[in-house]
Write a protein that holds these residues in place. Structure first.
Motif, PDB file in Angstrom:
ATOM      1  N   GLU A 163       0.828  -1.214   0.000  1.00 27.98           N
ATOM      2  CA  GLU A 163       0.000   0.000   0.000  1.00 27.98           C
ATOM      3  C   GLU A 163       0.860   1.261   0.000  1.00 27.98           C
ATOM      4  OE1 GLU A 163      -2.819   2.138   3.272  1.00 27.98           O
ATOM      5  OE2 GLU A 163      -3.135  -0.013   2.971  1.00 27.98           O
ATOM      6  N   ASN A 164       1.906   1.283   0.827  1.00 30.36           N
ATOM      7  CA  ASN A 164       2.788   2.449   0.880  1.00 30.36           C
ATOM      8  C   ASN A 164       3.608   2.590  -0.396  1.00 30.36           C
ATOM      9  OD1 ASN A 164       1.813   3.036   3.402  1.00 30.36           O
ATOM     10  ND2 ASN A 164       3.542   2.150   4.494  1.00 30.36           N
ATOM     11  N   GLU A 165       3.999   1.472  -0.997  1.00 31.32           N
ATOM     12  CA  GLU A 165       4.710   1.538  -2.271  1.00 31.32           C
ATOM     13  C   GLU A 165       3.841   2.206  -3.332  1.00 31.32           C
ATOM     14  OE1 GLU A 165       6.207  -2.156  -3.709  1.00 31.32           O
ATOM     15  OE2 GLU A 165       7.725  -2.327  -2.144  1.00 31.32           O
ATOM     16  N   GLU A 166       2.562   1.836  -3.365  1.00 35.28           N
ATOM     17  CA  GLU A 166       1.634   2.449  -4.325  1.00 35.28           C
ATOM     18  C   GLU A 166       1.534   3.949  -4.091  1.00 35.28           C
ATOM     19  OE1 GLU A 166      -0.067   1.256  -6.936  1.00 35.28           O
ATOM     20  OE2 GLU A 166       0.850  -0.716  -6.698  1.00 35.28           O
ATOM     21  N   LYS A 167       1.473   4.361  -2.827  1.00 34.62           N
ATOM     22  CA  LYS A 167       1.374   5.794  -2.509  1.00 34.62           C
ATOM     23  C   LYS A 167       2.626   6.542  -2.971  1.00 34.62           C
ATOM     24  CE  LYS A 167      -1.653   5.255   1.495  1.00 34.62           C
ATOM     25  NZ  LYS A 167      -1.738   5.347   2.969  1.00 34.62           N
ATOM     26  N   VAL A 168       3.796   5.963  -2.726  1.00 36.10           N
ATOM     27  CA  VAL A 168       5.050   6.617  -3.124  1.00 36.10           C
ATOM     28  C   VAL A 168       5.133   6.715  -4.641  1.00 36.10           C
ATOM     29  CG1 VAL A 168       7.567   6.416  -3.115  1.00 36.10           C
ATOM     30  CG2 VAL A 168       6.291   5.965  -1.033  1.00 36.10           C
ATOM     31  N   ARG A 169       4.774   5.636  -5.342  1.00 38.86           N
ATOM     32  CA  ARG A 169       4.784   5.673  -6.807  1.00 38.86           C
ATOM     33  C   ARG A 169       3.837   6.746  -7.336  1.00 38.86           C
ATOM     34  NH1 ARG A 169       4.102  -0.453  -8.556  1.00 38.86           N
ATOM     35  NH2 ARG A 169       4.011  -0.839  -6.357  1.00 38.86           N
ATOM     36  N   ASP A 170       2.679   6.864  -6.715  1.00 39.18           N
ATOM     37  CA  ASP A 170       1.715   7.880  -7.132  1.00 39.18           C
ATOM     38  C   ASP A 170       2.283   9.282  -6.929  1.00 39.18           C
ATOM     39  OD1 ASP A 170      -0.991   8.599  -8.030  1.00 39.18           O
ATOM     40  OD2 ASP A 170      -1.174   9.440  -5.998  1.00 39.18           O
ATOM     41  N   VAL A 171       2.948   9.508  -5.802  1.00 42.42           N
ATOM     42  CA  VAL A 171       3.554  10.813  -5.532  1.00 42.42           C
ATOM     43  C   VAL A 171       4.632  11.118  -6.559  1.00 42.42           C
ATOM     44  CG1 VAL A 171       5.013  12.077  -3.892  1.00 42.42           C
ATOM     45  CG2 VAL A 171       2.994  10.863  -3.079  1.00 42.42           C
ATOM     46  N   ILE A 172       5.470  10.132  -6.886  1.00 40.38           N
ATOM     47  CA  ILE A 172       6.541  10.346  -7.860  1.00 40.38           C
ATOM     48  C   ILE A 172       5.965  10.678  -9.234  1.00 40.38           C
ATOM     49  CG2 ILE A 172       8.416   9.217  -9.112  1.00 40.38           C
ATOM     50  CD1 ILE A 172       9.028   7.653  -6.564  1.00 40.38           C
ATOM     51  N   GLU A 173       4.898   9.998  -9.603  1.00 41.12           N
ATOM     52  CA  GLU A 173       4.332  10.193 -10.941  1.00 41.12           C
ATOM     53  C   GLU A 173       3.555  11.502 -11.078  1.00 41.12           C
ATOM     54  OE1 GLU A 173       1.992   6.765 -11.798  1.00 41.12           O
ATOM     55  OE2 GLU A 173       3.734   5.451 -11.934  1.00 41.12           O
ATOM     56  N   HIS A 174       2.914  11.967 -10.015  1.00 42.60           N
ATOM     57  CA  HIS A 174       2.003  13.102 -10.144  1.00 42.60           C
ATOM     58  C   HIS A 174       2.448  14.374  -9.443  1.00 42.60           C
ATOM     59  CE1 HIS A 174      -0.595   9.528 -10.891  1.00 42.60           C
ATOM     60  NE2 HIS A 174      -0.927  10.275 -11.920  1.00 42.60           N
ATOM     61  N   HIS A 175       3.548  14.339  -8.718  1.00 39.67           N
ATOM     62  CA  HIS A 175       4.020  15.525  -8.009  1.00 39.67           C
ATOM     63  C   HIS A 175       5.513  15.704  -8.249  1.00 39.67           C
ATOM     64  CE1 HIS A 175       0.239  15.769  -5.812  1.00 39.67           C
ATOM     65  NE2 HIS A 175       0.337  14.457  -5.580  1.00 39.67           N
ATOM     66  N   THR A 176       5.977  16.908  -8.003  1.00 35.26           N
ATOM     67  CA  THR A 176       7.413  17.172  -8.045  1.00 35.26           C
ATOM     68  C   THR A 176       7.920  17.203  -6.614  1.00 35.26           C
ATOM     69  OG1 THR A 176       7.051  19.555  -8.028  1.00 35.26           O
ATOM     70  CG2 THR A 176       7.267  18.493 -10.189  1.00 35.26           C
ATOM     71  N   PRO A 177       9.212  17.024  -6.415  1.00 36.06           N
ATOM     72  CA  PRO A 177       9.735  17.007  -5.046  1.00 36.06           C
ATOM     73  C   PRO A 177       9.460  18.297  -4.274  1.00 36.06           C
ATOM     74  CG  PRO A 177      11.368  16.127  -6.542  1.00 36.06           C
ATOM     75  CD  PRO A 177      10.252  16.664  -7.385  1.00 36.06           C
ATOM     76  N   ASP A 178       9.504  19.457  -4.958  1.00 38.69           N
ATOM     77  CA  ASP A 178       9.246  20.697  -4.228  1.00 38.69           C
ATOM     78  C   ASP A 178       7.780  20.812  -3.807  1.00 38.69           C
ATOM     79  OD1 ASP A 178       8.469  21.006  -6.853  1.00 38.69           O
ATOM     80  OD2 ASP A 178       9.087  23.105  -6.998  1.00 38.69           O
TER      81      ASP A 178
END
Length: 161
Positions: A63-78
């Protein structure tokens, strides 16, 4: 293949040694297949799942892996509070550490990103302009001259530095 070997021994009454030579197996393997067939029937000839189980050696749960992948794909680090514009191994590592309290080495983070399907790539021109505009590097004349002499550094949206 197992069924053919067992059929050759049980139905056609060939010797186990002859069948082993015919199919290129050892006599012990043929004997194992025949014994499994006699004890369990056709169920004894099915291939069992081998190897480690999915998610057995990961620090993050699925579940957390999915959340991290989603953040990487749809957001920028800043956008998630990090001090960089492009996702790098170190940036993803920092995000996971801040969010979930789980630490990875930079090398392991590269392996995780590869498993998730992310590959290192050159950044888009827009990303480079954003990178410069927020002040990570000031655009000065000496830097422009260096940049014009050489190709830009290999940095990516998923830079594996």
């Amino acid at each position: 293949m197992r069924r053919k070997i067992v059929e050759a021994v049980v139905v056609n009454k060939n010797s186990q040694k002859g069948v082993a030579q015919m199919y290129g197996f050892t006599e012990a393997t043929v004997s194992h297949y025949v014994r499994a067939y006699k004890n369990e029937g056709n169920a004894g000839l099915t291939y069992k799942k081998r190897g480690r189980r999915l998610q057995s050696c990961t620090k993050l749960c699925l579940e957390n892996e999915e959340k991290v992948r989603d953040v990487i794909e749809h957001h920028t680090p800043d956008q998630v509070g990090l001090e960089c514009v492009l996702w790098t191994r170190k940036a993803v590592r920092q995000y996971i550490s801040d969010t979930y309290g789980i630490t990875y080495s930079v090398r392991d983070m590269g392996d995780v990103l590869k498993r998730w399907g992310f590959t290192p790539q050159k950044p888009m021109k827009v990303a480079i302009l954003i990178w410069f505009s927020i002040g990570l590097r000031s655009i000065t004349q000496p830097f422009k001259r260096k940049l014009s002499k050489k190709k830009p550094p290999y940095i990516g949206q998923m830079k594996w530095d």
